[in-house]
Design a protein around this motif. Structure first.
Motif, PDB file in Angstrom:
ATOM      1  N   ASN A 169       0.788  -1.300  -0.020  1.00 16.03           N
ATOM      2  CA  ASN A 169      -0.178   0.270  -0.128  1.00 16.03           C
ATOM      3  C   ASN A 169       0.921   1.411   0.078  1.00 16.03           C
ATOM      4  OD1 ASN A 169       0.805  -0.273   2.706  1.00 16.03           O
ATOM      5  ND2 ASN A 169      -0.789   0.566   3.612  1.00 16.03           N
ATOM      6  N   LYS A 170       2.364   1.054   0.206  1.00 14.78           N
ATOM      7  CA  LYS A 170       3.156   2.491   0.270  1.00 14.78           C
ATOM      8  C   LYS A 170       4.082   2.324  -1.169  1.00 14.78           C
ATOM      9  CE  LYS A 170       2.336   3.391   4.492  1.00 14.78           C
ATOM     10  NZ  LYS A 170       1.653   4.500   4.857  1.00 14.78           N
ATOM     11  N   GLY A 171       3.274   1.150  -1.998  1.00 13.98           N
ATOM     12  CA  GLY A 171       4.168   1.288  -3.232  1.00 13.98           C
ATOM     13  C   GLY A 171       5.608   0.284  -3.194  1.00 13.98           C
ATOM     14  N   LEU A 172       5.598  -0.567  -1.992  1.00  5.22           N
ATOM     15  CA  LEU A 172       6.777  -1.481  -2.282  1.00  5.22           C
ATOM     16  C   LEU A 172       6.452  -2.878  -2.512  1.00  5.22           C
ATOM     17  CD1 LEU A 172       8.048   0.154   1.390  1.00  5.22           C
ATOM     18  CD2 LEU A 172       9.336   0.198  -0.988  1.00  5.22           C
ATOM     19  N   PRO A 173       7.244  -3.256  -3.118  1.00  8.21           N
ATOM     20  CA  PRO A 173       6.771  -4.863  -3.537  1.00  8.21           C
ATOM     21  C   PRO A 173       7.142  -5.798  -2.374  1.00  8.21           C
ATOM     22  CG  PRO A 173       9.077  -4.342  -4.166  1.00  8.21           C
ATOM     23  CD  PRO A 173       8.563  -3.054  -3.716  1.00  8.21           C
ATOM     24  N   PHE A 174       6.318  -6.818  -2.425  1.00  5.99           N
ATOM     25  CA  PHE A 174       6.537  -7.858  -1.188  1.00  5.99           C
ATOM     26  C   PHE A 174       6.562  -9.200  -1.917  1.00  5.99           C
ATOM     27  CE2 PHE A 174       4.263 -10.767   1.892  1.00  5.99           C
ATOM     28  CZ  PHE A 174       4.949 -10.501   2.868  1.00  5.99           C
ATOM     29  N   PRO A 175       7.199 -10.118  -1.274  1.00  2.00           N
ATOM     30  CA  PRO A 175       7.637 -11.538  -1.756  1.00  2.00           C
ATOM     31  C   PRO A 175       6.334 -12.313  -1.555  1.00  2.00           C
ATOM     32  CG  PRO A 175       8.896 -11.118   0.174  1.00  2.00           C
ATOM     33  CD  PRO A 175       8.067  -9.827  -0.226  1.00  2.00           C
ATOM     34  N   LYS A 176       5.485 -12.210  -2.590  1.00  2.00           N
ATOM     35  CA  LYS A 176       4.224 -13.333  -2.363  1.00  2.00           C
ATOM     36  C   LYS A 176       4.003 -13.891  -3.630  1.00  2.00           C
ATOM     37  CE  LYS A 176       0.897  -9.939  -3.553  1.00  2.00           C
ATOM     38  NZ  LYS A 176      -0.371  -9.059  -3.227  1.00  2.00           N
ATOM     39  N   ASP A 177       4.474 -14.043  -4.419  1.00  2.00           N
ATOM     40  CA  ASP A 177       4.261 -14.678  -6.039  1.00  2.00           C
ATOM     41  C   ASP A 177       5.103 -15.587  -6.386  1.00  2.00           C
ATOM     42  OD1 ASP A 177       6.004 -12.873  -6.617  1.00  2.00           O
ATOM     43  OD2 ASP A 177       4.905 -11.898  -7.998  1.00  2.00           O
ATOM     44  N   GLN A 178       6.300 -16.027  -5.626  1.00  2.09           N
ATOM     45  CA  GLN A 178       7.302 -16.730  -6.030  1.00  2.09           C
ATOM     46  C   GLN A 178       7.429 -18.069  -5.158  1.00  2.09           C
ATOM     47  OE1 GLN A 178      11.082 -15.093  -7.450  1.00  2.09           O
ATOM     48  NE2 GLN A 178      10.156 -13.484  -7.482  1.00  2.09           N
ATOM     49  N   PRO A 179       7.268 -19.411  -5.604  1.00  2.00           N
ATOM     50  CA  PRO A 179       7.329 -20.267  -4.541  1.00  2.00           C
ATOM     51  C   PRO A 179       8.835 -20.625  -4.218  1.00  2.00           C
ATOM     52  CG  PRO A 179       6.855 -21.387  -6.720  1.00  2.00           C
ATOM     53  CD  PRO A 179       6.706 -19.647  -6.711  1.00  2.00           C
ATOM     54  N   MET A 180       9.245 -21.043  -3.124  1.00  7.84           N
ATOM     55  CA  MET A 180      10.770 -21.060  -2.620  1.00  7.84           C
ATOM     56  C   MET A 180      10.868 -22.532  -2.028  1.00  7.84           C
ATOM     57  SD  MET A 180      10.311 -17.483  -0.414  1.00  7.84           S
ATOM     58  CE  MET A 180      12.130 -16.832  -0.466  1.00  7.84           C
ATOM     59  N   GLY A 181      12.380 -22.799  -2.448  1.00  2.00           N
ATOM     60  CA  GLY A 181      12.867 -23.857  -1.929  1.00  2.00           C
ATOM     61  C   GLY A 181      13.547 -23.642  -0.420  1.00  2.00           C
ATOM     62  N   VAL A 182      13.668 -24.665   0.233  1.00  2.00           N
ATOM     63  CA  VAL A 182      14.605 -24.539   1.744  1.00  2.00           C
ATOM     64  C   VAL A 182      15.902 -25.048   1.648  1.00  2.00           C
ATOM     65  CG1 VAL A 182      14.148 -24.899   4.132  1.00  2.00           C
ATOM     66  CG2 VAL A 182      12.136 -24.782   2.707  1.00  2.00           C
ATOM     67  N   TYR A 183      16.926 -24.402   2.085  1.00  2.00           N
ATOM     68  CA  TYR A 183      18.176 -24.779   1.991  1.00  2.00           C
ATOM     69  C   TYR A 183      19.037 -24.633   3.278  1.00  2.00           C
ATOM     70  CZ  TYR A 183      16.654 -23.865  -2.925  1.00  2.00           C
ATOM     71  OH  TYR A 183      16.150 -23.921  -4.125  1.00  2.00           O
ATOM     72  N   SER A 184      20.115 -25.098   3.236  1.00  2.02           N
ATOM     73  CA  SER A 184      21.107 -25.023   4.479  1.00  2.02           C
ATOM     74  C   SER A 184      22.373 -25.188   3.980  1.00  2.02           C
ATOM     75  CB  SER A 184      20.673 -25.579   5.493  1.00  2.02           C
ATOM     76  OG  SER A 184      21.558 -25.153   6.531  1.00  2.02           O
ATOM     77  N   SER A 185      23.485 -24.780   4.359  1.00  2.00           N
ATOM     78  CA  SER A 185      24.973 -25.082   3.853  1.00  2.00           C
ATOM     79  C   SER A 185      25.913 -24.538   4.980  1.00  2.00           C
ATOM     80  CB  SER A 185      25.332 -24.265   2.449  1.00  2.00           C
ATOM     81  OG  SER A 185      24.909 -23.012   2.563  1.00  2.00           O
ATOM     82  N   ILE A 186      27.183 -24.847   4.877  1.00  2.00           N
ATOM     83  CA  ILE A 186      28.128 -24.420   5.395  1.00  2.00           C
ATOM     84  C   ILE A 186      29.425 -24.324   4.637  1.00  2.00           C
ATOM     85  CG2 ILE A 186      28.917 -26.728   6.207  1.00  2.00           C
ATOM     86  CD1 ILE A 186      29.986 -25.683   8.820  1.00  2.00           C
ATOM     87  N   TRP A 187      30.017 -23.077   4.510  1.00  2.26           N
ATOM     88  CA  TRP A 187      31.317 -22.701   3.876  1.00  2.26           C
ATOM     89  C   TRP A 187      31.916 -21.995   4.356  1.00  2.26           C
ATOM     90  CZ3 TRP A 187      26.544 -20.090   3.399  1.00  2.26           C
ATOM     91  CH2 TRP A 187      26.683 -18.800   3.168  1.00  2.26           C
ATOM     92  N   ASN A 188      33.092 -21.748   3.757  1.00  8.22           N
ATOM     93  CA  ASN A 188      34.023 -20.853   4.407  1.00  8.22           C
ATOM     94  C   ASN A 188      33.960 -19.508   3.584  1.00  8.22           C
ATOM     95  OD1 ASN A 188      36.914 -19.759   5.449  1.00  8.22           O
ATOM     96  ND2 ASN A 188      37.625 -19.956   3.414  1.00  8.22           N
ATOM     97  N   ALA A 189      33.841 -18.473   4.431  1.00  8.61           N
ATOM     98  CA  ALA A 189      33.618 -17.157   3.942  1.00  8.61           C
ATOM     99  C   ALA A 189      34.510 -16.159   4.934  1.00  8.61           C
ATOM    100  CB  ALA A 189      32.457 -16.561   4.213  1.00  8.61           C
ATOM    101  N   ASP A 190      35.910 -16.324   5.241  1.00  9.48           N
ATOM    102  CA  ASP A 190      36.798 -15.667   5.933  1.00  9.48           C
ATOM    103  C   ASP A 190      37.318 -14.011   5.071  1.00  9.48           C
ATOM    104  OD1 ASP A 190      38.792 -16.360   4.282  1.00  9.48           O
ATOM    105  OD2 ASP A 190      39.996 -17.575   5.558  1.00  9.48           O
ATOM    106  N   ASP A 191      36.765 -14.120   3.934  1.00  6.30           N
ATOM    107  CA  ASP A 191      37.014 -12.768   3.402  1.00  6.30           C
ATOM    108  C   ASP A 191      36.179 -11.664   4.102  1.00  6.30           C
ATOM    109  OD1 ASP A 191      35.146 -14.014   2.232  1.00  6.30           O
ATOM    110  OD2 ASP A 191      35.119 -13.120   0.344  1.00  6.30           O
TER     111      ASP A 191
END
Length: 292
Positions: A169-191
């Protein structure tokens, strides 16, 4: 008696119309998505391993539109600096939607940091960070994403730590029209993961292991063949079809949840993109309209 019947009917309709209600079995809901040899199965427990060679990840077998996803995680113990363990939902494509939990490791004795982020139509840069009020490496704790047409909630042991409301109602998009998968992971991000990348991963502590249990998805399952617009309609309440996530009581935080969220923000939040004037000299529009 009328109340009991109403509650029962609501529960029954939820079972009928939700494609997949819930489960605690990993292999019923999920599958390895990369580095299968770094996933270790121990009864009801799943362990993701990060070493010199690789991290690891898993993904849901189905996609979902609205509902609640919960995973119990015990994070990497000891010196976890440089590592990231992520739990998130995401749709596909360049204009994807995404809800992120990222657990940023730290040196021994320092608190873990949770970073959350939200992408809408491919645009993110909505990071918030907080320190937890417990040690997430000692016991399992529940991390949940709740999503309906009114808001997205991030919850830790059912305590809300973030809410992203629908402000169309303020003109901002909302995530309500794309189905989503569920994920989890572990990785190195020491940068970037620990103190902005100043503290690097100490591989002498490898392997780094995140442990999972209690996999629950109480959401509307969307077949791959169904178009996004159809799935949004199919997973929304209408007529006799009533989904639990569309109940009026779940349209906004209740008083207790509002107090919990204020407590989290006052005591534990360490970064909020809404107040980062260096990155955003002009406050993002959703921050102007939303003061939760």
């Amino acid at each position: 008696m009328a109340v009991s019947v109403s509650v029962f009917l609501g529960f029954f309709l939820g079972l009928v119309f939700v494609g997949l209600v819930s489960s605690a079995k990993f292999d019923q809901l999920f599958q390895a998505s990369w580095a299968n040899d770094h996933l270790v199965y121990e009864g009801e427990l799943l362990k993701l391993k990060l070493d010199h060679y690789s991290g690891a990840g898993f993904s849901s077998k189905s996609r979902y539109m609205f509902g609640k996803v919960t995973i119990q995680i015990k994070l990497v113990e000891g010196d976890s600096a440089g590592t990231v363990t992520a739990f998130y939902m995401s749709s596909d494509g360049p204009n994807h939607n995404e809800f992120d939990f990222e657990f940023l490791g730290n040196t021994t004795g320092e608190p873990y940091t949770i970073q959350t982020n939200i992408y809408v139509n491919g645009v993110g840069n909505r990071e918030q960070r907080l320190n937890l009020w417990f040690d997430p490496t000692k016991e399992f704790h529940s991390y949940s994403l709740f999503w309906n047409q009114r808001h997205v909630l991030f919850l830790v042991d059912d305590t809300p730590i973030r809410v992203h409301p629908n402000m169309e109602n303020k003109g901002l998009p909302f995530p309500k029209d794309q189905p989503m998968g569920v994920y989890s992971s572990i990785w190195n991000a020491d940068d970037w993961a620990t103190q902005g990348g100043r503290v690097k991963t100490d591989w002498s502590h490898a392997p780094f292991i995140a442990t999972y249990t209690g996999f629950e998805i109480d959401a509307c399952e969307v077949p791959a063949s169904v178009a996004a617009t159809e799935s949004a309609k199919n997973c929304s309440s209408s007529g006799v079809k009533r989904y639990w996530w569309d109940e009026p009581t779940l349209a906004e935080l209740n008083v207790h949840q509002s107090h919990q969220l204020k407590w989290v923000k006052a005591r534990h939040m360490t970064y909020d993109y809404c107040t980062d004037t260096a990155r955003f000299p002009v406050m993002p529009l959703e921050c102007v309209h939303h003061r939760h």
